[in-house]
Scaffold this motif. Structure first.
Motif, short mmCIF file in Angstrom:
data_model
loop_
_atom_site.label_atom_id
_atom_site.label_comp_id
_atom_site.label_asym_id
_atom_site.label_seq_id
_atom_site.Cartn_x
_atom_site.Cartn_y
_atom_site.Cartn_z
N VAL A 199 -96.31 34.84 -4.13
CA VAL A 199 -96.12 34.67 -2.69
C VAL A 199 -94.64 34.76 -2.38
O VAL A 199 -93.82 34.11 -3.05
N PHE A 200 -94.29 35.58 -1.41
CA PHE A 200 -92.93 35.66 -0.90
C PHE A 200 -92.88 34.89 0.42
O PHE A 200 -93.73 35.08 1.28
N LYS A 201 -91.88 34.03 0.57
CA LYS A 201 -91.69 33.29 1.82
C LYS A 201 -90.45 33.81 2.51
O LYS A 201 -89.47 34.18 1.85
N TYR A 202 -90.49 33.85 3.82
CA TYR A 202 -89.34 34.31 4.60
C TYR A 202 -89.15 33.41 5.81
O TYR A 202 -90.09 32.88 6.37
N GLU A 227 -95.80 36.71 13.25
CA GLU A 227 -94.76 36.27 14.17
C GLU A 227 -94.17 34.95 13.67
O GLU A 227 -94.91 34.03 13.34
N VAL A 228 -92.83 34.90 13.62
CA VAL A 228 -92.14 33.72 13.13
C VAL A 228 -91.05 33.35 14.14
O VAL A 228 -90.14 34.15 14.39
N ALA A 229 -91.15 32.17 14.71
CA ALA A 229 -90.16 31.70 15.68
C ALA A 229 -88.85 31.38 14.96
O ALA A 229 -88.84 31.16 13.74
N PRO A 230 -87.74 31.36 15.69
CA PRO A 230 -86.45 31.00 15.06
C PRO A 230 -86.54 29.66 14.34
O PRO A 230 -87.07 28.68 14.88
N GLY A 231 -86.07 29.64 13.09
CA GLY A 231 -86.10 28.42 12.29
C GLY A 231 -87.39 28.19 11.53
O GLY A 231 -87.46 27.32 10.67
N GLU A 232 -88.43 28.95 11.84
CA GLU A 232 -89.73 28.78 11.19
C GLU A 232 -89.84 29.69 9.97
O GLU A 232 -89.04 30.59 9.77
N THR A 233 -90.89 29.44 9.15
CA THR A 233 -91.09 30.20 7.91
C THR A 233 -92.46 30.86 7.90
O THR A 233 -93.43 30.28 8.38
N GLY A 234 -92.52 32.06 7.36
CA GLY A 234 -93.77 32.78 7.16
C GLY A 234 -93.89 33.18 5.70
O GLY A 234 -92.97 32.93 4.90
N GLU A 235 -94.99 33.81 5.35
CA GLU A 235 -95.19 34.21 3.96
C GLU A 235 -96.18 35.35 3.86
O GLU A 235 -96.90 35.65 4.82
N PHE A 236 -96.20 36.00 2.69
CA PHE A 236 -97.22 36.99 2.38
C PHE A 236 -97.46 36.98 0.88
O PHE A 236 -96.57 36.63 0.10
N ALA A 237 -98.68 37.34 0.49
CA ALA A 237 -99.06 37.39 -0.92
C ALA A 237 -98.96 38.83 -1.41
O ALA A 237 -99.16 39.77 -0.65
N VAL A 238 -98.64 38.98 -2.69
CA VAL A 238 -98.60 40.29 -3.33
C VAL A 238 -99.43 40.20 -4.61
O VAL A 238 -99.14 39.39 -5.48
N LYS A 239 -100.46 41.04 -4.69
CA LYS A 239 -101.30 41.12 -5.88
C LYS A 239 -100.93 42.39 -6.64
O LYS A 239 -100.81 43.46 -6.06
N PHE A 240 -100.76 42.25 -7.95
CA PHE A 240 -100.43 43.37 -8.82
C PHE A 240 -101.49 43.45 -9.90
O PHE A 240 -101.82 42.44 -10.54
#
Length: 159
Positions: A69-72, A100-113
């Protein structure tokens, strides 16, 4: 011929001078206010900051599926929009991203290999965003031990 050119020039002169109205009459105050607001916010792009830009799965056996999981975080001053995420090949699949990520908030996505390959493997995942650059990327890597069957194919020499 001189009369035709002179007549055409006079006609063009009439057209260009008859259309000159006072431009200030056509300007609406509400449009000026909207343009000023847009120009004031023009430099306020969202900024994306990743917890990591590369993930190393280490050493894998050929065909071993893995996931990370990558977090941004949006460190900018306006809403971050991640409209698409794609990988460089079908063996790496990004999914479940925060759009959608508001200022100061965090989002993420998964990567399967899927863990297929041989030796050192590196794959890139590209994000399409509304940041100033417009696209961002992260990567995964792994060292894949070739399967025992990979080198056992017999080779017939050419004659």
């Amino acid at each position: 011929m001189k009369k035709v050119i002179l007549g055409f020039s006079a006609l063009c002169l009439v057209f260009t001078t008859s259309c000159k109205e006072d431009a200030t009459v056509k300007i609406k105050e509400e449009n000026v206010a909207q343009a000023a607001q847009r120009d004031a916010n023009a430099g306020n792009f969202p900024v994306i900051s990743f917890d990591k830009v590369e993930h190393d799965f280490g050493t894998l056996e050929d065909g071993t599926p893995v996931e990370t999981v990558f977090k941004y975080t949006n460190t900018g001053n306006s809403m971050l929009v991640v409209s698409d995420i794609k990988s460089t090949c079908g063996c790496t699949v990004p999914s479940n991203w925060t759009r959608e990520v508001a200022p100061g908030e965090t989002g993420e996505f998964a990567v399967k290999f899927n863990g297929k390959g041989a030796n050192q493997v590196r794959k890139t995942v590209n994000l399409t965003t509304n940041t100033e650059k417009g696209n961002e990327s992260v990567s995964i890597k792994a060292f894949i031990n070739p399967s025992a069957n990979a080198g056992s194919a017999s080779v017939t020499p050419m004659q």
